[in-house]
Scaffold this active site. Structure first.
Site, PDB file in Angstrom:
ATOM      1  CB  SER A   1      -0.865  -0.016   1.256  1.00 47.51           C
ATOM      2  OG  SER A   1      -1.390   1.259   1.511  1.00 47.51           O
TER       3      SER A   1
ATOM      4  CE1 TYR B   1      -4.144  -2.022   4.832  1.00 49.17           C
ATOM      5  CE2 TYR B   1      -3.485   0.227   4.302  1.00 49.17           C
ATOM      6  CZ  TYR B   1      -3.875  -1.039   3.894  1.00 49.17           C
ATOM      7  OH  TYR B   1      -3.990  -1.314   2.560  1.00 49.17           O
TER       8      TYR B   1
HETATM    9  N1  LIG Z   1      -8.493  -0.083  -2.298  1.00 42.82           N
HETATM   10  C1  LIG Z   1      -7.391   0.624  -2.056  1.00 42.82           C
HETATM   11  O1  LIG Z   1      -7.369   1.848  -2.197  1.00 42.82           O
HETATM   12  C2  LIG Z   1      -6.113  -0.070  -1.623  1.00 42.82           C
HETATM   13  C3  LIG Z   1      -4.962   0.718  -1.502  1.00 42.82           C
HETATM   14  C4  LIG Z   1      -3.784   0.117  -1.113  1.00 42.82           C
HETATM   15  C5  LIG Z   1      -3.756  -1.237  -0.837  1.00 42.82           C
HETATM   16  N2  LIG Z   1      -4.895  -1.972  -0.940  1.00 42.82           N
HETATM   17  C6  LIG Z   1      -4.803  -3.410  -0.648  1.00 42.82           C
HETATM   18  O2  LIG Z   1      -5.333  -4.124  -1.745  1.00 42.82           O
HETATM   19  C7  LIG Z   1      -5.945  -5.333  -1.291  1.00 42.82           C
HETATM   20  C8  LIG Z   1      -7.372  -5.394  -1.805  1.00 42.82           C
HETATM   21  O3  LIG Z   1      -8.071  -4.256  -1.312  1.00 42.82           O
HETATM   22  P1  LIG Z   1      -9.596  -3.950  -1.614  1.00 42.82           P
HETATM   23  O4  LIG Z   1      -9.735  -2.487  -1.715  1.00 42.82           O
HETATM   24  O5  LIG Z   1     -10.069  -4.834  -2.691  1.00 42.82           O
HETATM   25  O6  LIG Z   1     -10.241  -4.385  -0.214  1.00 42.82           O
HETATM   26  P2  LIG Z   1     -11.481  -5.310   0.110  1.00 42.82           P
HETATM   27  O7  LIG Z   1     -11.679  -5.197   1.600  1.00 42.82           O
HETATM   28  O8  LIG Z   1     -12.633  -4.988  -0.765  1.00 42.82           O
HETATM   29  O9  LIG Z   1     -10.945  -6.749  -0.265  1.00 42.82           O
HETATM   30  C9  LIG Z   1     -10.233  -7.571   0.622  1.00 42.82           C
HETATM   31  C10 LIG Z   1     -11.002  -8.883   0.759  1.00 42.82           C
HETATM   32  O10 LIG Z   1     -10.244  -9.732   1.594  1.00 42.82           O
HETATM   33  C11 LIG Z   1     -11.134 -10.450   2.435  1.00 42.82           C
HETATM   34  N3  LIG Z   1     -10.400 -10.814   3.643  1.00 42.82           N
HETATM   35  C12 LIG Z   1      -9.975  -9.992   4.634  1.00 42.82           C
HETATM   36  N4  LIG Z   1      -9.342 -10.713   5.571  1.00 42.82           N
HETATM   37  C13 LIG Z   1      -9.360 -11.997   5.151  1.00 42.82           C
HETATM   38  C14 LIG Z   1      -8.873 -13.203   5.707  1.00 42.82           C
HETATM   39  N5  LIG Z   1      -8.251 -13.235   6.886  1.00 42.82           N
HETATM   40  N6  LIG Z   1      -9.057 -14.347   5.005  1.00 42.82           N
HETATM   41  C15 LIG Z   1      -9.706 -14.355   3.820  1.00 42.82           C
HETATM   42  N7  LIG Z   1     -10.211 -13.236   3.263  1.00 42.82           N
HETATM   43  C16 LIG Z   1     -10.028 -12.069   3.919  1.00 42.82           C
HETATM   44  C17 LIG Z   1     -12.279  -9.514   2.695  1.00 42.82           C
HETATM   45  O11 LIG Z   1     -13.484 -10.206   2.989  1.00 42.82           O
HETATM   46  C18 LIG Z   1     -12.378  -8.725   1.388  1.00 42.82           C
HETATM   47  O12 LIG Z   1     -13.384  -9.248   0.544  1.00 42.82           O
HETATM   48  C19 LIG Z   1      -5.822  -5.315   0.225  1.00 42.82           C
HETATM   49  O13 LIG Z   1      -4.673  -6.046   0.572  1.00 42.82           O
HETATM   50  C20 LIG Z   1      -5.626  -3.852   0.551  1.00 42.82           C
HETATM   51  O14 LIG Z   1      -4.934  -3.679   1.774  1.00 42.82           O
HETATM   52  C21 LIG Z   1      -6.077  -1.425  -1.333  1.00 42.82           C
END
Ligand SMILES: NC(=O)c1ccc[n+]([C@@H]2O[C@H](COP(=O)([O-])OP(=O)(O)OC[C@H]3O[C@@H](n4cnc5c(N)ncnc54)[C@H](O)[C@@H]3O)[C@@H](O)[C@H]2O)c1
Length: 353
Positions: free
Chosen positions: A141, A166
């Site tokens: 991130s 985080y």
């Molecule tokens: N959206 C953003 O702006 C952004 C920015 C930087 C990093 N990220 C990273 O990208 C990745 C995806 O993000 P996103 O925006 O799609 O988030 P999101 O929350 O929509 O997707 C993450 C998914 O992981 C699942 N999850 C969480 N913990 C879990 C576990 N222990 N076991 C199994 N499933 C689990 C959740 O149910 C969720 O559906 C994440 O790692 C997030 O930290 C996202």
């Protein structure tokens, strides 16, 4: 770089019911003519789980002939289950997107971050060690840059000053991956995503939360009195970046000491065009009116409040994405107006039909 033809491969996408993961699965359906795609998610209720069910139903409907697709409801922190999935499928490429996301939530709910992002990621690494993969790609991130003053943020910058748990877990993921790449020769690439947005996105993020509040007639809070800049990245651009990176793994090489040089890399994926928060809110307003989510005469000024900075927040995010362009020939392209237009149209269709 080791080229990987994804066709015919067995691919694991964790977090496949999540915002980015679901879009990645849909994209792989389009790109591949053969292969196996396994989705995994624990479907937790950090935000409205019906949105996760909706994304999974879109995936089910889009499944093409020629691709084997299966979804497993499972938790990354459950080591035995993760290990048995790797044992069963012998994944060629693993994309770990499952995580507890969100900066502010980590201040009040640290446990979820330790379980999913630390123990969960460790379980993925252990499974990759025990059942070797061609490439492990995982989500990091932009928050790892903390309060970095130098812009744009480069992967060469020091990232030792996280301002939220985080961010600390994401930085730890990169360190864990480095260690596993070095010790066990696992090719790994970490991707630092910059504020990802789009249709069926995350309701905990500003653009989505603002929309919900404005619709209810509530007031939105604009942090740091609007003096924030965010490098917004449309979800299709993020997915394009992930798919390109999946196909090029860091090479396994030996150093002079005969030991592996870690096949390890980290990239930024961000638009490289940070927007001021107030400009972003103006574009969002215009697009919500255009899509018919809000009425033409909506009084935005009466529903905006400028407030101080929140703990865990950073004033600026700004990606130096030149390394991604150099190594994978890709820079995000979609403008904020275009992306927010897609979001507003989706919102109208999903919530107001
Ligand atoms: N959206 C953003 O702006 C952004 C920015 C930087 C990093 N990220 C990273 O990208 C990745 C995806 O993000 P996103 O925006 O799609 O988030 P999101 O929350 O929509 O997707 C993450 C998914 O992981 C699942 N999850 C969480 N913990 C879990 C576990 N222990 N076991 C199994 N499933 C689990 C959740 O149910 C969720 O559906 C994440 O790692 C997030 O930290 C996202």
């Amino acid at each position: 770089m080791n080229k990987i033809d994804l066709n015919g491969k067995t691919i694991l996408v964790t977090g496949s019911a999540g915002f980015i993961g679901s879009n990645l699965v849909l994209r792989l359906f389009k790109d591949l003519s053969a292969g196996t795609i396994i989705g995994l998610d624990n479907l937790n209720d950090y935000y409205d789980p019906s949105l996760k069910d909706y994304r999974l139903s879109v995936i089910e409907k889009a499944k093409p002939a020629g691709i084997e697709y299966k979804f497993f409801k499972a938790d990354l922190a459950d080591k035995a289950t993760i290990d048995s999935l790797f044992e069963q499928y012998h994944f060629d490429v693993v994309v770990n997107l499952a995580a507890q996301a969100g900066v502010r939530y980590s201040i009040t709910n640290p446990d979820a971050y330790i379980m999913s992002n630390m123990i969960g990621f460790y379980n993925i690494l252990e499974a990759c060690r025990n059942h070797p993969v061609e490439h492990l790609v995982y989500a990091s991130s932009s928050s790892v840059y903390g309060g970095n003053k130098k812009v744009p943020f480069s992967t060469d910058d020091r990232v030792d000053n996280p301002v939220s748990l985080y961010a600390a877990t994401k930085k730890s993921n990169e360190l864990f991956a480095h260690c596993y790449s070095k010790l066990y020769d696992i090719p790994s690439t970490g991707l630092r995503f910059f504020t990802v947005y789009g249709p069926a996105g995350r309701p905990d993020m500003a653009y989505f939360g603002f929309t919900n509040k404005l619709l209810k007639g509530e007031t939105i809070q604009i942090f740091n009195y609007g003096n924030c800049r965010r490098d917004f990245t449309y979800v299709d651009d993020i997915v394009e970046g992930i798919v390109r990176v999946m196909q090029g793994a860091p090479e396994r090489k030996k150093g002079e000491d005969g030991l592996p040089i870690p096949p390890y890399a980290v990239y930024n994926i961000g638009g490289g065009q940070p927007e001021n928060l107030l400009d972003f809110v103006n574009i969002l307003q215009e697009e919500l009116v255009r899509a018919g989510v809000l009425p033409q005469d909506f009084d935005f000024e009466a529903h905006k409040k400028l407030v101080p900075m929140q703990p865990g927040d950073v004033p600026t995010t700004y990606a130096d994405a030149t390394a991604l362009e150099r190594d994978y020939g890709f820079t995000p392209k979609i403008t904020l107006r275009e992306g927010l237009r897609h979001f507003a149209e989706w919102y109208k269709d999903y919530y107001q039909k």
